[in-house]
Design a protein around this motif. Sequence first.
Motif: not given
Length: 153
Positions: A134-141, A147-153
């Motif tokens: 939808g309106e969000h972009l998720y970046v899993d690093l 571990g995994v860090t999630r960034f949401t834009k």
Amino acid sequence: MTNWAQFETEAPDLAKAVATRFEAHKHHVLATLRKDGSPRVSGTEVEFHDGALLLGSMVGARKVQDLQRDPRYSLHSNPGHHTMEGGDAKISGHAREIRGERKQQIVDRYPDEIPEADVFELDLDEVVHTTVDGEHLYVDLWRPGAGVTRFTK
């Protein structure tokens, strides 16, 4: 050095999503460093085999020469057909050339493709999986041990 099996252990959900992206299409983009330090991009194929992410190439190809000289690489999954369905995956790390009996076992798995090949195991320093909803972009690093860090834009 972290191989694919260790990544799967540390981040199983992310590993599954990233593997799915690389298995969805045969051809991907590999970035290596030329002798002068400038980037080179090449089409490539990768395989998952016995807990390893493998890259094979024709003997002596430019990407092979690059990796033998400087093992740093970045690998970008084929994004598909004008869609972000399933996300976008990128991996960076260091390539290790496989030789001897293990190399021969791998090459023997593909007798009709190329009679000889240079084969590398791709160790992972960083994995990124980007998805949209939808309106969000998720970046899993993911980075080894972090571990995994999630960034949401």
